[in-house]
Design a protein around this motif. Structure first.
Motif, PDB file in Angstrom:
ATOM      1  N   PHE A  21       5.624 -11.693  29.434  1.00 32.57           N
ATOM      2  CA  PHE A  21       6.502 -10.652  29.703  1.00 32.57           C
ATOM      3  C   PHE A  21       7.439 -10.765  30.550  1.00 32.57           C
ATOM      4  N   HIS A  22       7.664 -12.016  31.075  1.00 27.38           N
ATOM      5  CA  HIS A  22       8.769 -12.559  31.908  1.00 27.38           C
ATOM      6  C   HIS A  22       9.318 -14.075  31.519  1.00 27.38           C
ATOM      7  N   ASN A  49      15.629 -23.671  44.632  1.00 26.85           N
ATOM      8  CA  ASN A  49      14.391 -23.798  43.956  1.00 26.85           C
ATOM      9  C   ASN A  49      14.237 -22.472  43.572  1.00 26.85           C
ATOM     10  N   ILE A  50      13.754 -22.474  42.374  1.00 25.75           N
ATOM     11  CA  ILE A  50      13.465 -20.854  41.773  1.00 25.75           C
ATOM     12  C   ILE A  50      12.114 -20.460  42.337  1.00 25.75           C
ATOM     13  N   VAL A  51      12.137 -19.402  43.037  1.00 24.34           N
ATOM     14  CA  VAL A  51      10.603 -18.969  43.799  1.00 24.34           C
ATOM     15  C   VAL A  51      10.039 -17.698  43.174  1.00 24.34           C
ATOM     16  N   GLY A  52      10.877 -17.054  42.268  1.00 34.23           N
ATOM     17  CA  GLY A  52      10.428 -15.698  41.452  1.00 34.23           C
ATOM     18  C   GLY A  52      11.337 -15.390  40.489  1.00 34.23           C
ATOM     19  N   HIS A  53      11.045 -14.875  39.538  1.00 34.26           N
ATOM     20  CA  HIS A  53      11.941 -14.261  38.483  1.00 34.26           C
ATOM     21  C   HIS A  53      11.025 -13.077  37.711  1.00 34.26           C
ATOM     22  N   MET A  54      12.047 -12.036  37.179  1.00 33.82           N
ATOM     23  CA  MET A  54      11.483 -10.773  36.670  1.00 33.82           C
ATOM     24  C   MET A  54      12.451 -10.539  35.588  1.00 33.82           C
ATOM     25  N   ILE A  75      10.248  -2.614  32.463  1.00 31.89           N
ATOM     26  CA  ILE A  75       9.708  -3.688  33.031  1.00 31.89           C
ATOM     27  C   ILE A  75       8.124  -3.814  32.846  1.00 31.89           C
ATOM     28  N   PHE A  76       7.682  -4.887  32.324  1.00 34.02           N
ATOM     29  CA  PHE A  76       6.043  -5.036  32.105  1.00 34.02           C
ATOM     30  C   PHE A  76       5.261  -5.775  33.284  1.00 34.02           C
ATOM     31  N   GLY A  77       4.932  -5.582  34.251  1.00 30.77           N
ATOM     32  CA  GLY A  77       4.390  -6.205  35.422  1.00 30.77           C
ATOM     33  C   GLY A  77       5.422  -6.561  36.269  1.00 30.77           C
ATOM     34  N   TYR A 109      16.463   6.521  33.186  1.00 33.81           N
ATOM     35  CA  TYR A 109      15.233   6.336  34.238  1.00 33.81           C
ATOM     36  C   TYR A 109      14.900   5.107  33.951  1.00 33.81           C
ATOM     37  N   ALA A 110      13.825   4.426  34.725  1.00 32.54           N
ATOM     38  CA  ALA A 110      13.282   3.204  35.002  1.00 32.54           C
ATOM     39  C   ALA A 110      11.835   3.466  34.815  1.00 32.54           C
ATOM     40  N   GLU A 111      11.087   2.419  34.186  1.00 29.13           N
ATOM     41  CA  GLU A 111       9.881   2.577  34.317  1.00 29.13           C
ATOM     42  C   GLU A 111       9.078   1.148  34.432  1.00 29.13           C
ATOM     43  N   PHE A 112       8.149   1.101  35.567  1.00 29.99           N
ATOM     44  CA  PHE A 112       7.321   0.017  35.678  1.00 29.99           C
ATOM     45  C   PHE A 112       5.983   0.058  35.242  1.00 29.99           C
TER      46      PHE A 112
END
Length: 322
Positions: A21-22, A49-54, A75-77, A109-112
């Motif tokens: 999903f990411h 260094n990449i420490v996180g991505h979404m 966004i899923f997760g 609107y946004a949904e997680f």
């Protein structure tokens, strides 16, 4: 901490993607889908260094009135992170940037959804004006016993009866079957309030992916049920489900479709199968009870929402307050 948001796949850096999903793959699938745009938020440390991505998805739906396109952020997760970092801290930074992007892109609107733990990121969501809605998920364990052992004798008899009646459930084999599944999926959700199904192009791309499967239930060469499943990090996720259960009640197309998805996941050694959307956790929920009959466990989660119109967001935040 440096955060940048990338909207073109050729600009994405090399990075580890274990969560579908990411992942770069889903990014490219969304990129090819008309009416949808992918945005990958990437956090890097002082050394680059990449420490996180979404991965965030913006979907646009046209309406006759008002005469403009309304965007929906999805966004899923919570994203994917390096092992040795403060996950919630980086999540808060990525969430702030993604929310700013949603605002600039005029998302209504946004949904997680599908956040791993109910309270994960609670402070960051609140800080960015999101409000939580109680939601229901169901998780089926596949590693402790065979799926058949979790079913009642009555359900096993029903499945056997459907097989003998000529019902067949299998993977799609060509574009015509994928189209038939999408047509049924579109019709199934036509009159539902939360009509959030993907375009046909996205279903077709999922069918081509090694990390996804489209299952269909067939009777007399007609598709009467189907689902789309995704496989990530050793688990299966039932993403979209539809059937013609009202026109074929004695053939139980929904039951047969789900059963095939569970059998496939078990045969390919996935640890769990997750039913990502069984709705709001009402006391009486026939669909939830049906899914639970396969031997899974209910899991209470939050879905987080944010409306761009402040007074609507404030009203809904008050309405859903605990």
């Amino acid at each position: 901490m440096n955060v940048r948001i990338i909207s073109r796949s050729e600009e994405l850096p090399q990075m580890t993607c274990n969560n579908f999903f990411h992942s770069l793959e889903l990014f490219q699938i969304i990129e090819k889908t008309p009416g949808q745009s992918p945005y990958m938020a990437i956090a890097t440390d002082d050394n680059g260094n990449i420490v996180g991505h979404m991965l965030a998805i913006i979907r646009r739906r046209g309406f006759l009135w008002p005469s403009y396109f309304l965007g929906q952020g999805r966004i899923f997760g919570e994203g994917e992170y390096a092992d040795d970092v403060n996950k919630e801290e980086i999540f808060g930074i990525l969430l702030k940037k993604i929310t700013q992007k949603f605002k600039r892109k005029l998302c209504l609107y946004a949904e997680f959804s599908d956040v791993s733990k109910k309270m994960f990121g609670y402070h960051s969501f609140r800080q960015n004006k999101y409000f939580p809605v109680h939601w229901q998920e169901i998780h089926n364990s596949l590693h402790s016993m065979a799926p058949e052992e979790r079913l009642s004798s009555k359900m096993l008899q029903t499945i056997d009866k459907c097989y003998h009646a000529g019902v067949e459930t299998r993977e799609t084999e060509n574009e015509e079957e994928v189209h038939a599944f999408f047509k049924m999926l579109n019709g199934f959700y036509r009159m539902k309030m939360r009509r959030l199904i993907p375009p046909e192009d996205q279903i077709s791309e999922l069918d081509k992916s090694e990390n996804a499967k489209i299952f269909i239930t067939i009777y007399h060469k007609k598709v009467i049920g189907g689902c789309a499943c995704v496989y990530s990090e050793g688990n299966a996720f039932l993403w979209y489900l539809a059937s013609k259960r009202k026109s074929h009640p004695t053939l139980h197309p929904q039951l047969m479709t789900i059963w095939q998805a569970i059998k496939y996941a078990y045969a390919h050694n996935y640890a769990h199968i997750y039913f990502l959307d069984v709705g709001l956790p009402f006391k009486r929920n026939p669909f939830r009870d049906f899914i639970l009959s396969f031997g899974g466990k209910p899991v209470a989660k939050y879905r987080w929402f944010r409306f761009s119109i402040p007074w609507i967001n404030d009203l809904l935040s008050w309405w859903y307050s605990e």
